[in-house]
Design a protein around this motif. Structure first.
Motif, PDB file in Angstrom:
ATOM      1  N   ALA A   1      20.493 -29.360  31.096  1.00 42.22           N
ATOM      2  CA  ALA A   1      20.318 -30.296  29.985  1.00 42.22           C
ATOM      3  C   ALA A   1      18.905 -30.880  29.977  1.00 42.22           C
ATOM      4  N   ILE A   2      18.396 -31.228  31.154  1.00 45.27           N
ATOM      5  CA  ILE A   2      17.030 -31.759  31.239  1.00 45.27           C
ATOM      6  C   ILE A   2      16.019 -30.690  30.844  1.00 45.27           C
ATOM      7  N   LEU A   3      16.230 -29.463  31.313  1.00 46.94           N
ATOM      8  CA  LEU A   3      15.320 -28.366  30.968  1.00 46.94           C
ATOM      9  C   LEU A   3      15.300 -28.096  29.463  1.00 46.94           C
ATOM     10  N   ILE A   4      16.461 -28.050  28.838  1.00 44.34           N
ATOM     11  CA  ILE A   4      16.541 -27.813  27.396  1.00 44.34           C
ATOM     12  C   ILE A   4      15.885 -28.963  26.633  1.00 44.34           C
ATOM     13  N   PHE A   5      16.067 -30.187  27.106  1.00 50.99           N
ATOM     14  CA  PHE A   5      15.443 -31.335  26.462  1.00 50.99           C
ATOM     15  C   PHE A   5      13.914 -31.237  26.535  1.00 50.99           C
ATOM     16  N   VAL A   6      13.390 -30.908  27.698  1.00 51.95           N
ATOM     17  CA  VAL A   6      11.933 -30.790  27.861  1.00 51.95           C
ATOM     18  C   VAL A   6      11.387 -29.648  27.004  1.00 51.95           C
ATOM     19  N   ILE A   7      12.060 -28.523  26.996  1.00 53.24           N
ATOM     20  CA  ILE A   7      11.623 -27.403  26.154  1.00 53.24           C
ATOM     21  C   ILE A   7      11.635 -27.801  24.683  1.00 53.24           C
ATOM     22  N   GLY A   8      12.655 -28.519  24.262  1.00 55.33           N
ATOM     23  CA  GLY A   8      12.724 -28.985  22.873  1.00 55.33           C
ATOM     24  C   GLY A   8      11.588 -29.941  22.527  1.00 55.33           C
ATOM     25  N   MET A   9      11.274 -30.857  23.438  1.00 61.53           N
ATOM     26  CA  MET A   9      10.176 -31.799  23.196  1.00 61.53           C
ATOM     27  C   MET A   9       8.829 -31.076  23.124  1.00 61.53           C
ATOM     28  N   ILE A  10       8.640 -30.086  23.986  1.00 60.76           N
ATOM     29  CA  ILE A  10       7.404 -29.305  23.946  1.00 60.76           C
ATOM     30  C   ILE A  10       7.314 -28.533  22.633  1.00 60.76           C
ATOM     31  N   ALA A  11       8.427 -27.961  22.197  1.00 58.46           N
ATOM     32  CA  ALA A  11       8.438 -27.207  20.940  1.00 58.46           C
ATOM     33  C   ALA A  11       8.135 -28.106  19.752  1.00 58.46           C
ATOM     34  N   VAL A  12       8.639 -29.324  19.748  1.00 58.87           N
ATOM     35  CA  VAL A  12       8.344 -30.262  18.663  1.00 58.87           C
ATOM     36  C   VAL A  12       6.901 -30.728  18.729  1.00 58.87           C
ATOM     37  N   ALA A  13       6.407 -31.001  19.929  1.00 62.32           N
ATOM     38  CA  ALA A  13       5.043 -31.495  20.084  1.00 62.32           C
ATOM     39  C   ALA A  13       3.997 -30.459  19.698  1.00 62.32           C
ATOM     40  N   THR A  14       4.284 -29.193  19.944  1.00 57.85           N
ATOM     41  CA  THR A  14       3.320 -28.135  19.617  1.00 57.85           C
ATOM     42  C   THR A  14       3.473 -27.629  18.185  1.00 57.85           C
ATOM     43  N   GLY A  15       4.489 -28.061  17.503  1.00 62.82           N
ATOM     44  CA  GLY A  15       4.671 -27.667  16.114  1.00 62.82           C
ATOM     45  C   GLY A  15       5.477 -26.406  15.916  1.00 62.82           C
ATOM     46  N   ILE A  16       6.058 -25.874  16.974  1.00 63.12           N
ATOM     47  CA  ILE A  16       6.894 -24.689  16.857  1.00 63.12           C
ATOM     48  C   ILE A  16       8.131 -25.014  16.043  1.00 63.12           C
ATOM     49  N   ILE A  17       8.692 -26.197  16.269  1.00 59.01           N
ATOM     50  CA  ILE A  17       9.842 -26.675  15.519  1.00 59.01           C
ATOM     51  C   ILE A  17       9.399 -27.889  14.711  1.00 59.01           C
ATOM     52  N   LYS A  18       9.628 -27.845  13.426  1.00 61.04           N
ATOM     53  CA  LYS A  18       9.248 -28.964  12.578  1.00 61.04           C
ATOM     54  C   LYS A  18      10.480 -29.827  12.325  1.00 61.04           C
ATOM     55  N   VAL A  19      10.310 -31.128  12.548  1.00 64.68           N
ATOM     56  CA  VAL A  19      11.431 -32.052  12.383  1.00 64.68           C
ATOM     57  C   VAL A  19      11.327 -32.740  11.049  1.00 64.68           C
TER      58      VAL A  19
END
Length: 70
Positions: free
Chosen positions: A52-70
């Motif tokens: 869960a922590i790993l998925i959360f960190v990966i998600g935050m990195i993806a949002v911060a780099t713009g891979i996933i747009k919120v």
């Protein structure tokens, strides 16, 4: 066979952790802290928390780099 647990409970936890890291963290903590008498749940509860922590960190990195747009 008493006290061994069933594998379906941790499998559900892994699926929840992949879908929603916050709920997975809570689920893993419940397995780890409240099911102390079953070694299977304690072991997998720890792994579910890590996932869960790993998925959360990966998600935050993806949002911060713009891979996933919120």
């Amino acid at each position: 066979m008493d006290g061994e647990g069933t594998i379906i409970i941790p499998i559900i936890g892994y699926i929840i952790a992949l879908i929603s890291p916050l709920l997975g963290l809570i689920y893993g903590a419940i397995l780890f802290y409240y099911k102390k008498d079953v070694p299977l749940y304690r072991k997998h509860g720890r792994y579910i928390i890590y996932l869960a922590i790993l998925i959360f960190v990966i998600g935050m990195i993806a949002v911060a780099t713009g891979i996933i747009k919120v």
